[in-house]
Write a protein that holds these residues in place. Structure first.
Motif, PDB file in Angstrom:
ATOM      1  N   HIS A 157      39.183  39.846  49.478  1.00 17.69           N
ATOM      2  CA  HIS A 157      39.550  41.473  48.100  1.00 17.69           C
ATOM      3  C   HIS A 157      41.302  42.056  48.415  1.00 17.69           C
ATOM      4  N   SER A 158      40.784  42.506  47.720  1.00 18.45           N
ATOM      5  CA  SER A 158      42.253  42.832  47.385  1.00 18.45           C
ATOM      6  C   SER A 158      42.012  44.290  47.179  1.00 18.45           C
ATOM      7  N   PRO A 159      42.513  45.478  48.129  1.00 19.80           N
ATOM      8  CA  PRO A 159      42.485  46.852  48.164  1.00 19.80           C
ATOM      9  C   PRO A 159      42.063  47.270  47.284  1.00 19.80           C
ATOM     10  N   GLU A 160      41.802  46.835  46.284  1.00 15.15           N
ATOM     11  CA  GLU A 160      41.483  47.716  44.928  1.00 15.15           C
ATOM     12  C   GLU A 160      40.454  47.527  44.619  1.00 15.15           C
ATOM     13  N   SER A 161      40.027  46.246  45.068  1.00 24.05           N
ATOM     14  CA  SER A 161      38.537  46.075  44.722  1.00 24.05           C
ATOM     15  C   SER A 161      37.691  46.152  45.627  1.00 24.05           C
ATOM     16  N   ARG A 162      38.241  46.391  46.652  1.00 21.91           N
ATOM     17  CA  ARG A 162      37.440  46.606  47.918  1.00 21.91           C
ATOM     18  C   ARG A 162      36.690  48.401  47.790  1.00 21.91           C
ATOM     19  N   GLN A 163      38.019  48.641  46.770  1.00 20.37           N
ATOM     20  CA  GLN A 163      37.498  50.283  47.048  1.00 20.37           C
ATOM     21  C   GLN A 163      36.870  50.260  45.874  1.00 20.37           C
ATOM     22  N   LYS A 164      36.628  49.595  44.982  1.00 22.28           N
ATOM     23  CA  LYS A 164      36.172  49.566  43.763  1.00 22.28           C
ATOM     24  C   LYS A 164      34.457  49.626  44.146  1.00 22.28           C
ATOM     25  N   MET A 165      34.642  48.104  45.274  1.00 21.49           N
ATOM     26  CA  MET A 165      32.418  47.694  45.346  1.00 21.49           C
ATOM     27  C   MET A 165      32.750  48.959  46.048  1.00 21.49           C
ATOM     28  N   SER A 166      33.088  49.945  47.065  1.00 17.49           N
ATOM     29  CA  SER A 166      32.512  50.824  48.051  1.00 17.49           C
ATOM     30  C   SER A 166      32.629  51.975  47.259  1.00 17.49           C
ATOM     31  N   GLN A 167      32.879  52.425  45.834  1.00 14.50           N
ATOM     32  CA  GLN A 167      32.636  53.268  45.130  1.00 14.50           C
ATOM     33  C   GLN A 167      31.671  52.619  44.054  1.00 14.50           C
ATOM     34  N   GLY A 168      30.883  52.087  44.021  1.00 16.40           N
ATOM     35  CA  GLY A 168      29.557  51.586  43.307  1.00 16.40           C
ATOM     36  C   GLY A 168      29.838  50.673  42.178  1.00 16.40           C
ATOM     37  N   ILE A 169      31.634  50.160  41.762  1.00 16.12           N
ATOM     38  CA  ILE A 169      31.493  49.986  41.221  1.00 16.12           C
ATOM     39  C   ILE A 169      31.706  48.605  41.219  1.00 16.12           C
ATOM     40  N   ALA A 170      31.042  47.615  39.923  1.00 15.66           N
ATOM     41  CA  ALA A 170      31.460  46.425  39.435  1.00 15.66           C
ATOM     42  C   ALA A 170      32.282  45.821  39.656  1.00 15.66           C
ATOM     43  N   LEU A 171      32.596  44.099  40.620  1.00 16.44           N
ATOM     44  CA  LEU A 171      34.219  43.669  40.281  1.00 16.44           C
ATOM     45  C   LEU A 171      34.156  42.564  38.737  1.00 16.44           C
ATOM     46  N   THR A 172      34.825  42.553  38.459  1.00 14.84           N
ATOM     47  CA  THR A 172      34.689  42.191  36.631  1.00 14.84           C
ATOM     48  C   THR A 172      35.813  40.555  37.437  1.00 14.84           C
ATOM     49  N   ASP A 173      36.013  39.896  35.881  1.00 15.04           N
ATOM     50  CA  ASP A 173      35.844  38.627  36.245  1.00 15.04           C
ATOM     51  C   ASP A 173      38.048  38.911  36.282  1.00 15.04           C
ATOM     52  N   ALA A 174      38.787  39.865  35.570  1.00 15.05           N
ATOM     53  CA  ALA A 174      39.996  39.834  36.361  1.00 15.05           C
ATOM     54  C   ALA A 174      39.783  40.821  37.285  1.00 15.05           C
ATOM     55  N   ASP A 175      39.077  41.454  38.220  1.00 17.54           N
ATOM     56  CA  ASP A 175      38.991  41.774  39.616  1.00 17.54           C
ATOM     57  C   ASP A 175      39.209  40.172  40.576  1.00 17.54           C
ATOM     58  N   ARG A 176      38.184  39.605  39.734  1.00 10.91           N
ATOM     59  CA  ARG A 176      37.976  38.769  40.923  1.00 10.91           C
ATOM     60  C   ARG A 176      38.874  37.707  40.603  1.00 10.91           C
ATOM     61  N   ALA A 177      39.225  36.869  39.708  1.00  8.59           N
ATOM     62  CA  ALA A 177      40.697  36.294  39.326  1.00  8.59           C
ATOM     63  C   ALA A 177      41.996  36.227  40.781  1.00  8.59           C
ATOM     64  N   GLY A 178      41.987  36.818  41.275  1.00  4.69           N
ATOM     65  CA  GLY A 178      43.144  36.670  42.037  1.00  4.69           C
ATOM     66  C   GLY A 178      42.647  35.844  43.565  1.00  4.69           C
ATOM     67  N   TRP A 179      40.948  37.207  43.278  1.00  2.00           N
ATOM     68  CA  TRP A 179      39.959  36.565  45.205  1.00  2.00           C
ATOM     69  C   TRP A 179      39.979  35.332  44.534  1.00  2.00           C
ATOM     70  N   LEU A 180      39.882  34.179  43.974  1.00  5.83           N
ATOM     71  CA  LEU A 180      39.346  33.045  43.484  1.00  5.83           C
ATOM     72  C   LEU A 180      40.403  32.107  43.965  1.00  5.83           C
ATOM     73  N   ASP A 181      41.902  32.649  43.372  1.00  7.59           N
ATOM     74  CA  ASP A 181      42.839  31.963  43.571  1.00  7.59           C
ATOM     75  C   ASP A 181      43.575  31.735  45.122  1.00  7.59           C
ATOM     76  N   ARG A 182      42.882  33.263  45.843  1.00  7.46           N
ATOM     77  CA  ARG A 182      43.342  33.099  46.533  1.00  7.46           C
ATOM     78  C   ARG A 182      42.727  32.186  48.241  1.00  7.46           C
ATOM     79  N   LEU A 183      41.181  32.494  47.636  1.00  7.50           N
ATOM     80  CA  LEU A 183      39.748  31.194  47.802  1.00  7.50           C
ATOM     81  C   LEU A 183      40.864  29.798  48.239  1.00  7.50           C
ATOM     82  N   GLY A 184      41.438  30.029  46.129  1.00  7.23           N
ATOM     83  CA  GLY A 184      40.854  28.556  46.075  1.00  7.23           C
ATOM     84  C   GLY A 184      42.296  27.960  47.083  1.00  7.23           C
TER      85      GLY A 184
END
Length: 160
Positions: free
Chosen positions: A30-57
């Protein structure tokens, strides 16, 4: 795969050992930005997950001999994206109740994922049962039993 608290990391670690495959923790990508959002209780969007899925792929593509990847893969579109990176990819879906997931996430020490996000994970989850290459498991079963079930399933050549 499954919601937070279902046991992906514990099961993945055991299965990787049994099958003698590398373990890749999806949360580590996960990007640092996504980790920050999740730690603040903010759900990730599809756009937030796109780069993550690319890295996992890319992790899947770099290991043609196979890996065990822990990943929520909550939506079919996410699973399909990973399948494109690794044809024949299989998913072990750890099914868990909302109450059990909440309790497990709440008992974690020093994890970035906020307990307030469990409900959003269940709202996002699209049950993969019936998709090709998916094994649905009861996350409440003992870990050794789950590891044995997944390892046996993974040793079969055809997708079930």
């Amino acid at each position: 795969m499954g919601v937070a608290g279902c046991g992906k990391s514990s099961l993945g670690s055991g299965v990787a050992q049994v099958l003698q495959l590398p373990l890749v923790e999806g949360d580590d990508f996960h990007s640092p930005e996504s980790r920050q959002k999740m730690s603040q209780g903010i759900a990730l969007t599809d756009a937030d997950r796109a780069g993550w899925l690319d890295r996992l792929g890319e992790q899947l593509r770099q290991q043609p001999g196979g890996i065990v990847l822990t990943c929520s893969a909550l939506k079919q579109a996410y699973r399909d994206r990973l399948r494109l990176a690794s044809p024949g990819l299989r998913f072990a879906f750890l099914q868990i109740s909302r109450e059990d997931a909440q309790a497990r996430v709440g008992s974690r020490d020093a994890h970035f994922f906020s307990t307030t996000l469990v409900d959003s994970q269940f709202a996002t989850l699209q049950d993969p049962s019936g998709e090709p290459g998916v094994l649905t498991l009861d996350a409440a079963k003992p870990l050794p039993q789950l590891q044995a079930e997944v390892a046996a399933w993974m040793t079969h050549k055809e997708l079930t």
